[in-house]
Every structure is written in C-alpha cells, then in structure tokens.
Design a protein around this motif. Structure first.
Motif, PDB file in Angstrom:
ATOM      1  N   PHE A 147      -2.105  -2.938  -6.877  1.00 18.06           N
ATOM      2  CA  PHE A 147      -2.238  -2.019  -5.752  1.00 18.06           C
ATOM      3  C   PHE A 147      -2.100  -0.575  -6.233  1.00 18.06           C
ATOM      4  O   PHE A 147      -2.750   0.330  -5.710  1.00 18.06           O
ATOM      5  CB  PHE A 147      -1.189  -2.316  -4.671  1.00 18.06           C
ATOM      6  CG  PHE A 147      -1.686  -3.203  -3.564  1.00 18.06           C
ATOM      7  CD1 PHE A 147      -2.223  -2.657  -2.402  1.00 18.06           C
ATOM      8  CD2 PHE A 147      -1.616  -4.577  -3.671  1.00 18.06           C
ATOM      9  CE1 PHE A 147      -2.677  -3.458  -1.372  1.00 18.06           C
ATOM     10  CE2 PHE A 147      -2.066  -5.400  -2.653  1.00 18.06           C
ATOM     11  CZ  PHE A 147      -2.605  -4.844  -1.504  1.00 18.06           C
ATOM     12  N   VAL A 148      -1.262  -0.345  -7.220  1.00 22.33           N
ATOM     13  CA  VAL A 148      -1.100   1.005  -7.778  1.00 22.33           C
ATOM     14  C   VAL A 148      -2.411   1.472  -8.408  1.00 22.33           C
ATOM     15  O   VAL A 148      -2.809   2.629  -8.247  1.00 22.33           O
ATOM     16  CB  VAL A 148       0.061   1.063  -8.800  1.00 22.33           C
ATOM     17  CG1 VAL A 148       0.130   2.410  -9.483  1.00 22.33           C
ATOM     18  CG2 VAL A 148       1.388   0.757  -8.115  1.00 22.33           C
ATOM     19  N   THR A 149      -3.104   0.562  -9.102  1.00 22.52           N
ATOM     20  CA  THR A 149      -4.395   0.906  -9.702  1.00 22.52           C
ATOM     21  C   THR A 149      -5.398   1.319  -8.628  1.00 22.52           C
ATOM     22  O   THR A 149      -6.128   2.306  -8.794  1.00 22.52           O
ATOM     23  CB  THR A 149      -4.937  -0.288 -10.516  1.00 22.52           C
ATOM     24  OG1 THR A 149      -3.963  -0.650 -11.496  1.00 22.52           O
ATOM     25  CG2 THR A 149      -6.250   0.051 -11.186  1.00 22.52           C
ATOM     26  N   ASP A 153       1.061  -5.428  -8.464  1.00 19.89           N
ATOM     27  CA  ASP A 153       1.057  -4.261  -9.350  1.00 19.89           C
ATOM     28  C   ASP A 153      -0.310  -3.581  -9.380  1.00 19.89           C
ATOM     29  O   ASP A 153      -0.420  -2.392  -9.648  1.00 19.89           O
ATOM     30  CB  ASP A 153       1.465  -4.652 -10.768  1.00 19.89           C
ATOM     31  CG  ASP A 153       2.931  -5.074 -10.848  1.00 19.89           C
ATOM     32  OD1 ASP A 153       3.726  -4.637  -9.981  1.00 19.89           O
ATOM     33  OD2 ASP A 153       3.269  -5.840 -11.766  1.00 19.89           O
ATOM     34  N   GLU A 176       3.981   1.551  -1.089  1.00 15.33           N
ATOM     35  CA  GLU A 176       4.635   1.657  -2.396  1.00 15.33           C
ATOM     36  C   GLU A 176       3.653   2.133  -3.465  1.00 15.33           C
ATOM     37  O   GLU A 176       4.009   2.941  -4.331  1.00 15.33           O
ATOM     38  CB  GLU A 176       5.253   0.318  -2.795  1.00 15.33           C
ATOM     39  CG  GLU A 176       6.468  -0.054  -1.962  1.00 15.33           C
ATOM     40  CD  GLU A 176       6.986  -1.461  -2.250  1.00 15.33           C
ATOM     41  OE1 GLU A 176       6.401  -2.177  -3.093  1.00 15.33           O
ATOM     42  OE2 GLU A 176       7.992  -1.843  -1.615  1.00 15.33           O
ATOM     43  N   ALA A 177       2.423   1.643  -3.410  1.00 13.91           N
ATOM     44  CA  ALA A 177       1.419   2.036  -4.403  1.00 13.91           C
ATOM     45  C   ALA A 177       1.100   3.524  -4.304  1.00 13.91           C
ATOM     46  O   ALA A 177       1.070   4.222  -5.316  1.00 13.91           O
ATOM     47  CB  ALA A 177       0.152   1.203  -4.220  1.00 13.91           C
ATOM     48  N   THR A 233       0.833  -1.203   0.000  1.00 17.88           N
ATOM     49  CA  THR A 233       0.000   0.000   0.000  1.00 17.88           C
ATOM     50  C   THR A 233       0.867   1.252   0.000  1.00 17.88           C
ATOM     51  O   THR A 233       0.610   2.195  -0.755  1.00 17.88           O
ATOM     52  CB  THR A 233      -0.957  -0.006   1.214  1.00 17.88           C
ATOM     53  OG1 THR A 233      -1.731  -1.215   1.187  1.00 17.88           O
ATOM     54  CG2 THR A 233      -1.891   1.190   1.184  1.00 17.88           C
TER      55      THR A 233
END
Length: 152
Positions: free
Chosen positions: A130-132, A128, A29-30, A27
């Motif tokens: 999590f960024v979305t 990946d 990092e995202a 979370t």
C-alpha cells in the motif's frame, strides 16, 4: 517545477471512498508513511461521497479535494454510478478520480475508463505494498502531473 494548477504545497486533500475499515486504515497508514502533507477524508459509499462534494461546493470557504480514491464495490451507490454522477456534473467533471479496488477484472478496468476514471489501481494483497501505491500516487499526481484547476 511548480505548476499553478497544483495543490498548495502545505496540504493535499484526498477523498477516499471506501467501505472496508481495514483498507481505510491501510490507505491512511500508507499515505502517512509517504508524507505528512496529506489530509485524507473518508466516506463509505458513493452517496455519502456525492453529498460531501455537494456540501463543499455550497460552502464558499471550502474547496474540493485534490483527488478522489474510489473503491468500486460500495453499498448504496457503487463506484461506477459515482463516476457517472461526478462526470455529469459540470462543477465536478474535472475532479481527478482514481479507482483503487481489489478487482482485477478486465471489464471493471474497461468500465472505469469508459466512465472517465483518471486511473485504475488494484489494491495490493500485501499491506506493505500500500505504501508503494501511495508513493506512486503522490509522485505522479502531485509532483509530475498538471492537474486541472478546481473551482472554488
């Protein structure tokens, strides 16, 4: 368009209530990938989160977070009980709380909304993604939605 109820443009304060260190890292990092303007504070259970919010309310120089991201499955005090406590406290009742959990169970979704969660998001299985989720949260909650004023 800037709304008076929006958080200051230089900083967005998010309280993450999450006991899984891996999910905390993902979370963080995202949100860091989406914007440097996020200040993410972490508590590991509902009791710790309520204590944090109480301390912020007692400190005239502090302010409440702009948003809470809440896992449901927590030690000591789970997400549902946390939601119930927040919504029954007049100083916290309008605090935006988004459930961010691994559960896809219909009863968890229903119970979250019954206890007045503002949104229910399922944690992605792909890191990946999590960024979305972070992009969607920032774009909607801080760029589109009008948030209630947080008591100071």
């Amino acid at each position: 368009m800037t709304l008076a109820s929006q958080p200051p443009a230089d900083s967005i304060d998010v309280l993450l209530v999450e006991d899984n260190p891996g999910d905390v890292r993902l979370t963080q990092e995202a949100f860091n990938a989406v914007t440097a303007d996020i200040s993410l504070h972490v508590t590991t259970d509902g009791l710790e989160a309520l204590d944090c919010l109480s301390r912020l309310l007692e400190d005239p120089s502090a302010s409440l977070p702009d948003l809470v991201l809440l896992d449901l499955n927590l030690p000591r005090m789970g997400g549902f009980e946390f939601l119930e406590n927040v919504r029954s406290d007049s100083d916290l009742a309008n605090l935006p709380v988004l459930v961010l959990t691994s559960s896809e169970a219909t009863e968890d979704v229903r119970e979250s909304y019954d206890r007045c969660a503002n949104a229910y998001l399922t944690k992605p299985t792909d890191p990946d993604e999590f960024v979305t989720i972070a992009e969607a949260v920032v774009n909607f909650w801080f760029e589109q939605a009008a948030l209630p004023p947080i008591p100071s």
